[in-house]
Design a protein around this motif. Structure first.
Motif, PDB file in Angstrom:
ATOM      1  N   ASN A  10      -0.125   7.489  11.357  1.00  0.00           N
ATOM      2  CA  ASN A  10      -0.407   6.492  10.332  1.00  0.00           C
ATOM      3  C   ASN A  10       0.360   6.806   9.054  1.00  0.00           C
ATOM      4  OD1 ASN A  10      -1.836   8.596   9.190  1.00  0.00           O
ATOM      5  ND2 ASN A  10      -3.827   7.596   9.327  1.00  0.00           N
ATOM      6  N   PHE A  11       0.855   8.033   8.920  1.00  0.00           N
ATOM      7  CA  PHE A  11       1.709   8.452   7.817  1.00  0.00           C
ATOM      8  C   PHE A  11       1.156   8.056   6.447  1.00  0.00           C
ATOM      9  CE2 PHE A  11       4.921   7.821  11.311  1.00  0.00           C
ATOM     10  CZ  PHE A  11       4.972   9.160  11.646  1.00  0.00           C
ATOM     11  N   SER A  34       8.805   5.291   0.870  1.00  0.00           N
ATOM     12  CA  SER A  34       7.703   5.063   1.812  1.00  0.00           C
ATOM     13  C   SER A  34       7.533   6.281   2.721  1.00  0.00           C
ATOM     14  CB  SER A  34       7.949   3.810   2.650  1.00  0.00           C
ATOM     15  OG  SER A  34       8.971   4.037   3.589  1.00  0.00           O
ATOM     16  N   ASP A  35       6.338   6.432   3.256  1.00  0.00           N
ATOM     17  CA  ASP A  35       6.013   7.578   4.106  1.00  0.00           C
ATOM     18  C   ASP A  35       6.971   7.703   5.286  1.00  0.00           C
ATOM     19  OD1 ASP A  35       3.892   7.447   2.383  1.00  0.00           O
ATOM     20  OD2 ASP A  35       2.350   7.310   3.910  1.00  0.00           O
ATOM     21  N   THR A  36       7.171   6.606   6.003  1.00  0.00           N
ATOM     22  CA  THR A  36       7.994   6.637   7.211  1.00  0.00           C
ATOM     23  C   THR A  36       9.439   6.974   6.888  1.00  0.00           C
ATOM     24  OG1 THR A  36       6.536   4.995   8.213  1.00  0.00           O
ATOM     25  CG2 THR A  36       8.669   5.331   9.252  1.00  0.00           C
ATOM     26  N   LEU A  40      11.505  10.253   8.267  1.00  0.00           N
ATOM     27  CA  LEU A  40      12.731  10.070   9.054  1.00  0.00           C
ATOM     28  C   LEU A  40      13.950  10.669   8.359  1.00  0.00           C
ATOM     29  CD1 LEU A  40      12.169   6.474  10.441  1.00  0.00           C
ATOM     30  CD2 LEU A  40      12.050   8.634  11.706  1.00  0.00           C
TER      31      LEU A  40
END
Length: 85
Positions: A10-11, A34-36, A40
């Motif tokens: 869910n990051f 953002s988290d994602t 990455l």
């Protein structure tokens, strides 16, 4: 040869600003916080480092340009994630 990496989560990171700053310290410049994207970008950084290390290793072992072993077959994903910590 292609390798895939699947991430699931869910990051909902609470320290994304700190991670973003660490990415900048590593020389990365993500376009988003953002988290994602942050996760990455960090994985991508360490994959790039592993790839570069393998290139130098094979070159020192005398492999000629264009005749290098496929680095994608030699990347040890656990070493990438070890560096990720």
């Amino acid at each position: 040869m292609t390798k895939n990496l699947v991430l699931a989560g869910n990051f909902n990171l609470t320290n994304v600003d700190e991670l973003f700053d660490k990415l900048i310290d590593l020389g990365q410049y993500p376009v988003e916080t953002s988290d994602t994207v942050t996760i990455l970008e960090k994985i991508g950084h360490f994959l790039d480092e592993e790839n570069e290390m393998l290139y130098r290793k094979f070159k020192e072992e005398g492999f000629l340009k264009g005749r290098l072993p496929k680095r994608s077959q030699s990347i040890l994903i656990f070493s990438v994630f070890e560096a990720f910590r």
